[in-house]
Structure formats: C-alpha cells, structure tokens
Design a protein around this motif. Structure first.
Motif, PDB file in Angstrom:
ATOM      1  N   UNK A 168       0.840  -1.198   0.000  1.00 24.71           N
ATOM      2  CA  UNK A 168       0.000   0.000   0.000  1.00 24.71           C
ATOM      3  C   UNK A 168       0.879   1.254   0.000  1.00 24.71           C
ATOM      4  N   UNK A 169       1.920   1.247   0.810  1.00 24.42           N
ATOM      5  CA  UNK A 169       2.853   2.381   0.866  1.00 24.42           C
ATOM      6  C   UNK A 169       3.480   2.616  -0.503  1.00 24.42           C
ATOM      7  N   UNK A 173       3.138   6.043  -2.753  1.00 24.94           N
ATOM      8  CA  UNK A 173       4.329   6.782  -3.205  1.00 24.94           C
ATOM      9  C   UNK A 173       4.348   6.870  -4.724  1.00 24.94           C
ATOM     10  N   UNK A 174       4.030   5.771  -5.391  1.00 21.79           N
ATOM     11  CA  UNK A 174       4.008   5.760  -6.845  1.00 21.79           C
ATOM     12  C   UNK A 174       2.947   6.734  -7.376  1.00 21.79           C
ATOM     13  N   UNK A 175       1.775   6.722  -6.780  1.00 19.94           N
ATOM     14  CA  UNK A 175       0.712   7.632  -7.216  1.00 19.94           C
ATOM     15  C   UNK A 175       1.108   9.084  -6.952  1.00 19.94           C
ATOM     16  N   UNK A 176       1.722   9.334  -5.786  1.00 19.50           N
ATOM     17  CA  UNK A 176       2.172  10.681  -5.456  1.00 19.50           C
ATOM     18  C   UNK A 176       3.234  11.159  -6.460  1.00 19.50           C
ATOM     19  N   UNK A 177       4.194  10.268  -6.746  1.00 21.52           N
ATOM     20  CA  UNK A 177       5.265  10.623  -7.693  1.00 21.52           C
ATOM     21  C   UNK A 177       4.677  10.926  -9.061  1.00 21.52           C
TER      22      UNK A 177
END
Length: 182
Positions: A168-169, A173-177
């Motif tokens: 999930x983390x 992070x991938x979506x945020x990036x």
C-alpha cells in the motif's frame, strides 16, 4: 471444505450438482456458514443424499474452530454466483485463508482472486460439469504435503500485514510521484 453463507450467493448447489461423487468417495464434504435460507439447505441435503455424498453442514462455528477445520482440510471449494449488478465475486476471504492453511482450492471462473493466488488453485467454467470434474481430479491428484508447505510458506511471506502495508505504501508513493511529475 466449503465456507460461505447457505442460501445466499455462495451457490453450494452448483458444486453439488456438478460433482462426480466417485471422485470424492473417500472424503467428507464439510459446509460451514450461517443458514440464511432453510429451504435451500433442505435442497442441498436432498441433493447430497441422492448422490451418496458423505457430508456435514454446520451453521454455527467459532472463528477458532473454523481455523481448526481449515487446518484439518486438504481442499477448499467456492462457486459463488455473484449478485447483480456485479457478475463476479471479488477476492473472497476464503482463498487466502485456504492458502494460509495449505489447502488447494477449486473455484468457479466468476470468483476473482489475486493473480498470485491462482497458482495454488484450480478454476472451472461456470455450470460446466466436465470442467469442474477435470479440475477437481487434478486438484485431488496433485495435492501433496510439499505443495501444502509451499502454500503455507507463501502465506507467511505475502499474506501478512507487513507485506500489505508495504505494498500500500509503495502504491501511494508511486501515485504521489506520478501526480507531482505531471
């Protein structure tokens, strides 16, 4: 082992109707789940008796006792008839519970599971007795203590809260990036 509410979308009667009793003559089929429809249960009992299948049905079982039943079992089945408007049963809990317990499983093609879980189970085509019994035969013949151990080892590594949180983390992070780079 067949876990799921009796008389709802879990569709135990398809399992009973499709199964070739000669394939499971050495087994007891255990159904666990709250009985939501008494006439459906009577229909199940009638079908099971007419086919000469050794069975038990339990509508009240504690989580601890159910866990013990998973550990005693070798195989699990699920033939959910998903309720409309959704034509699939997405990620039923019985599958990771089966893997964790070292049980191979037989599911209908309308039961969707994590892609990594398919390697421990067998999928039959909805309503297709030949597909059902061929997959059941393979499942029963290929089961071994080594395959059960592989499932248990997989579950210790991947079916735990640490792994779920890490995945999930990583997705957050991938979506945020991706969001900050566009």
């Amino acid at each position: 082992l067949y876990v799921g509410s009796i008389g709802t979308d879990k569709n135990q009667t398809e399992f009973i109707n499709l199964i070739d009793p000669s394939l499971i003559s050495e087994y007891e089929v255990k159904f666990f789940g709250p009985i939501k429809n008494r006439s459906y249960k009577r229909q199940m009992v009638s079908l099971l008796n007419s086919k000469g299948i050794n069975f038990s049905i339990s509508d009240t079982i504690s989580k601890a006792d159910l866990a013990q039943e998973y550990l005693k079992a070798k195989h699990t089945a699920l033939s959910t008839e998903a309720l409309r408007p959704q034509p699939y049963d997405p990620s039923p809990r019985v599958i990771p519970e089966s893997i964790y317990s070292g049980n191979s499983f037989l599911i209908r093609d309308t039961v969707l599971i994590n892609k990594d879980h398919y390697k421990f189970g067998y999928v039959y085509k909805k309503g297709d007795g030949e597909s059902f019994n061929e997959n059941l035969k393979i499942m029963l013949n290929e089961f071994s203590p080594q395959s059960s151990q592989k499932m248990h080892d997989f579950s210790k590594e991947y079916l735990n809260m640490d792994y779920a949180c890490e995945k999930a983390h990583d997705q957050v992070i991938q979506a945020y990036s991706h969001h900050t780079n566009t």
